[in-house]
Structure formats: C-alpha cells, structure tokens
Design a protein around this motif. Structure first.
Motif, PDB file in Angstrom:
ATOM      1  N   LEU A  28      57.808  29.860  11.810  1.00 35.98           N
ATOM      2  CA  LEU A  28      58.966  29.776  12.702  1.00 35.98           C
ATOM      3  C   LEU A  28      58.586  29.175  14.050  1.00 35.98           C
ATOM      4  CD1 LEU A  28      60.695  33.186  11.943  1.00 35.98           C
ATOM      5  CD2 LEU A  28      61.527  30.918  11.306  1.00 35.98           C
ATOM      6  N   GLN A  29      57.397  29.515  14.546  1.00 36.78           N
ATOM      7  CA  GLN A  29      56.942  28.965  15.823  1.00 36.78           C
ATOM      8  C   GLN A  29      56.705  27.462  15.720  1.00 36.78           C
ATOM      9  OE1 GLN A  29      53.601  31.583  16.303  1.00 36.78           O
ATOM     10  NE2 GLN A  29      54.633  32.775  17.883  1.00 36.78           N
ATOM     11  N   ASP A  32      60.321  25.883  15.675  1.00 36.51           N
ATOM     12  CA  ASP A  32      61.061  26.019  16.929  1.00 36.51           C
ATOM     13  C   ASP A  32      60.119  26.610  17.974  1.00 36.51           C
ATOM     14  OD1 ASP A  32      62.791  26.439  19.030  1.00 36.51           O
ATOM     15  OD2 ASP A  32      64.236  27.616  17.898  1.00 36.51           O
ATOM     16  N   ILE A  35      60.647  30.051  19.835  1.00 35.10           N
ATOM     17  CA  ILE A  35      60.329  31.336  19.225  1.00 35.10           C
ATOM     18  C   ILE A  35      58.877  31.675  19.552  1.00 35.10           C
ATOM     19  CG2 ILE A  35      60.090  32.607  17.059  1.00 35.10           C
ATOM     20  CD1 ILE A  35      62.351  30.883  15.947  1.00 35.10           C
ATOM     21  N   ALA A  38      57.533  36.781  15.830  1.00 31.69           N
ATOM     22  CA  ALA A  38      58.525  37.349  14.914  1.00 31.69           C
ATOM     23  C   ALA A  38      57.902  38.526  14.193  1.00 31.69           C
ATOM     24  CB  ALA A  38      58.997  36.302  13.906  1.00 31.69           C
ATOM     25  N   ILE A  64      63.015  38.541  16.224  1.00 35.37           N
ATOM     26  CA  ILE A  64      62.266  37.415  16.758  1.00 35.37           C
ATOM     27  C   ILE A  64      62.176  37.585  18.272  1.00 35.37           C
ATOM     28  CG2 ILE A  64      62.792  35.790  14.907  1.00 35.37           C
ATOM     29  CD1 ILE A  64      64.984  34.616  16.601  1.00 35.37           C
ATOM     30  N   LEU A  66      62.151  35.803  21.867  1.00 39.66           N
ATOM     31  CA  LEU A  66      62.593  34.588  22.546  1.00 39.66           C
ATOM     32  C   LEU A  66      62.419  34.753  24.049  1.00 39.66           C
ATOM     33  CD1 LEU A  66      65.953  34.196  20.605  1.00 39.66           C
ATOM     34  CD2 LEU A  66      63.890  32.847  20.256  1.00 39.66           C
ATOM     35  N   VAL A 124      69.197  31.533  15.873  1.00 34.58           N
ATOM     36  CA  VAL A 124      68.622  31.571  17.222  1.00 34.58           C
ATOM     37  C   VAL A 124      69.708  31.165  18.220  1.00 34.58           C
ATOM     38  CG1 VAL A 124      66.898  30.550  18.766  1.00 34.58           C
ATOM     39  CG2 VAL A 124      66.293  31.098  16.405  1.00 34.58           C
TER      40      VAL A 124
END
Length: 181
Positions: A28-29, A32, A35, A38, A64, A66, A124
């Motif tokens: 995920l990092q 995006d 982020i 998570a 997550i 943020l 997100v």
C-alpha cells in the motif's frame, strides 16, 4: 489469497469460507506514498463457485495510518468495506448484476491481493484530521493569508456583499431617484 481454478472447483458444492489476516502495508505504501502504515487487514467472507464464475463476498477491515492535513501527525483511519467481486472463468456475455465487479482471469490463478489493495486505495480520503487539529480553532495564517473554515468564508462573503464600494456609492442614490418618480 491466491488460488488456482482447479483448487476452487473442489469447493464448488460447499463454497469456500475466507477468514484471513493479510499484511499489505508495504504494498500500500508503494502504491500511495501518503499511506504511512497499515495494520494487518482482516478479510472475511465466502466464495460462491460455479463452472463459469467465482464470486467473492468480502468484508475488509483494518486501519491505515495517514498524515493529518493540517499538522502532518499520524492519524489512524479505520477501513470497513463490504464488496462483491466476480471472476469469470470462461469469458462470455455475462451481464453485470448489482454492485459486483467483474474481473477476467489471467492464466489459471485467481489472486485477490491486487483487488483488495485497489479497494483500500479507493477508500483513502482526500483529507483527514487528527483530534487535536479538529478541536483547535486557531487555523494557520501568515503574511497576507489565512486558512478559513467554510463557515468563516461564507460569513466573510456575506459581509463583503453588504459593503458598498465608496466610488460606486453615488450609483445607489441614482436608483433610489428612479423609484421615487
């Protein structure tokens, strides 16, 4: 969260039950950079399997991390998603029903991880605020600029409409004279 179509056909009559925790913070990092982290994503649900398609009914839960839009501190954002994803085993003129998403199968494997990552990325938000930033009424400001809430901006707009430019003040008297005649 990867199965071959042959493995899934073994569950055709009884269905496949899913209850797994998946670690996908790193993926995920990469997808995006906003982020920061998570928690393990808990995926629960079932798969309905037929000779033409496999339909997954999933519940995706997790958290997550943020950055706060004002202070850049870490904010835990909870994820709770219900989704239905359908993989077509045989390409055909299958009609889409309801809110289910149709996915073609590449090769002989069904991999849910990329689909789950995409679903999480769609959740997100554009802005997230920490509790401190939400409670703090002192918004950032600088030389000739300041951040306003929507209410403050609306109030200033209303006040600006009431003010008359002194250079145009004579025109307001002109319209009063026409009304009197």
């Amino acid at each position: 969260m990867k199965w071959s179509t042959i493995q899934l056909q073994k569950f055709r009559d009884k269905g496949l039950h899913i209850d797994e925790n998946v670690h996908m913070a790193e993926q995920l990092q990469k997808m995006d950079p906003q982020i920061r982290d998570a928690s393990p994503i808990h995926i629960k649900g079932r798969a309905d399997i037929s000779s033409e398609k496999v339909t997954f009914h999933l519940s995706i839960d997790g958290t997550i991390v943020l950055p706060c839009s004002r202070t850049l501190v870490d904010v835990d954002y909870p994820i709770d998603i219900q989704t239905t994803e359908t993989f077509l085993l045989k390409p055909s003129d299958y009609e889409r029903q309801g809110d289910e998403e149709l996915h073609p199968i590449e090769g002989e494997m069904i991999d849910l991880n990329p689909i789950i990552q995409e679903i999480i990325l769609l959740e997100v938000p554009m802005q997230v605020f920490s509790e401190e930033a939400r409670d703090d009424q002192n918004l950032p400001s600088g030389n000739d600029w300041e951040v306003l809430t929507e209410e403050q901006a609306f109030q200033e707009e209303v006040e600006d409409e009431k003010k008359v430019d002194p250079r145009l003040a004579g025109l307001s008297d002109f319209f009063k004279e026409n009304k009197d005649s």
